[in-house]
Design a protein around this motif. Structure first.
Motif, PDB file in Angstrom:
ATOM      1  N   ASN A  30       0.819  -1.211   0.000  1.00 35.64           N
ATOM      2  CA  ASN A  30       0.000   0.000   0.000  1.00 35.64           C
ATOM      3  C   ASN A  30       0.852   1.260   0.000  1.00 35.64           C
ATOM      4  O   ASN A  30       0.485   2.274  -0.609  1.00 35.64           O
ATOM      5  N   ARG A  86      -8.249  -5.615   1.205  1.00 37.19           N
ATOM      6  CA  ARG A  86      -9.356  -4.898   0.555  1.00 37.19           C
ATOM      7  C   ARG A  86      -8.982  -3.439   0.329  1.00 37.19           C
ATOM      8  O   ARG A  86      -9.298  -2.867  -0.714  1.00 37.19           O
ATOM      9  N   LEU A  87      -8.308  -2.831   1.328  1.00 40.55           N
ATOM     10  CA  LEU A  87      -7.858  -1.445   1.168  1.00 40.55           C
ATOM     11  C   LEU A  87      -6.887  -1.333   0.005  1.00 40.55           C
ATOM     12  O   LEU A  87      -6.949  -0.381  -0.781  1.00 40.55           O
ATOM     13  N   TYR A  90      -8.684  -1.154  -3.328  1.00 39.02           N
ATOM     14  CA  TYR A  90      -9.221   0.191  -3.571  1.00 39.02           C
ATOM     15  C   TYR A  90      -8.113   1.159  -3.970  1.00 39.02           C
ATOM     16  O   TYR A  90      -8.240   1.911  -4.948  1.00 39.02           O
ATOM     17  N   GLU A  93      -6.692   0.636  -7.667  1.00 34.94           N
ATOM     18  CA  GLU A  93      -7.529   1.125  -8.756  1.00 34.94           C
ATOM     19  C   GLU A  93      -7.668   2.650  -8.725  1.00 34.94           C
ATOM     20  O   GLU A  93      -7.571   3.310  -9.766  1.00 34.94           O
ATOM     21  N   LEU A  94      -7.883   3.217  -7.546  1.00 35.86           N
ATOM     22  CA  LEU A  94      -8.075   4.670  -7.448  1.00 35.86           C
ATOM     23  C   LEU A  94      -6.794   5.433  -7.777  1.00 35.86           C
ATOM     24  O   LEU A  94      -6.839   6.472  -8.457  1.00 35.86           O
TER      25      LEU A  94
END
Length: 207
Positions: A30, A86-87, A90, A93-94
């Motif tokens: 991340n 899951r984060l 997101y 893609e964002l």
């Protein structure tokens, strides 16, 4: 249709030693995703601020290579070192669509370049990525089909930007390339929908 995305495995193999070192140092997928997204915004802002100086477009091909490496690294950290979340899905893609817009839109500030054509390419890039994301909703995988996926766009924009620096490419040719990109993005969108539906149908038939 072929896509630069297909050479990704070979690129990942080159990066694997670096990925191992990053993991050993506590770097997460991340964090890399956010670096790629924020870095793209900053590069786009710098280009927009100095758009009347052609040399500034040298940042585009340089950053595209760096961004491609960062995207590969975050994926490898997630898959190979159990950092999927899951984060992370997101953020991935964002940050991708945000980076696309940040790096495409500055071209619209060049004299003679069509604002509407650049906006169209940015919008179609969003739609094509969204069509890929919709794959799991119909029972297929996340689709990355070409011919104008993220890696392909990065390559083309990098080449165009490299031509702007020495003045080898003017507004007419930039508009022409963006028109071609737009057409290929429409085909990419249709191709991803078609392949997603085909995959879902095959999976449902074999179930």
């Amino acid at each position: 249709m072929p896509s630069i995305y297909q050479i990704k495995p070979a690129f990942q193999n080159l990066l694997r030693p670096l990925v191992q070192r990053l993991f050993d140092n506590g770097t997460t997928a991340n964090q890399i995703t956010l670096i790629a997204g924020i870095g793209s915004i900053l590069v786009g802002a710098v280009i927009a601020g100095f758009v009347h100086h052609p040399w500034i477009f040298a940042l585009v091909p340089i950053w595209m290579i760096v961004r491609m490496a960062l995207n590969a690294i975050d994926g490898m950290l997630a898959r190979e070192f159990n950092q999927q979340s899951r984060l992370g899905a997101y953020l991935n893609e964002l940050c991708d669509i945000t980076a696309d817009c940040a790096l495409i839109l500055p071209f619209a500030l060049l004299p003679g370049v069509s604002l509407w054509l650049v906006l169209l390419v940015a919008l179609l890039a969003l739609f094509s990525e969204y069509s890929g994301v919709l794959g799991p909703m119909v029972g297929a995988s996340r689709r990355y089909d070409g011919p104008m996926g993220k890696s392909d766009r990065a390559f083309v924009l990098g080449v165009v930007a490299a031509g702007i620096v020495p003045g080898w490419i003017g507004a007419f040719w930039i508009n022409t390339v963006f028109a071609i990109i737009a057409m290929l993005l429409v085909y990419t969108l249709i191709n991803r929908v078609r392949q997603g539906l085909r995959e879902a149908q095959i999976d449902s038939s074999s179930a």
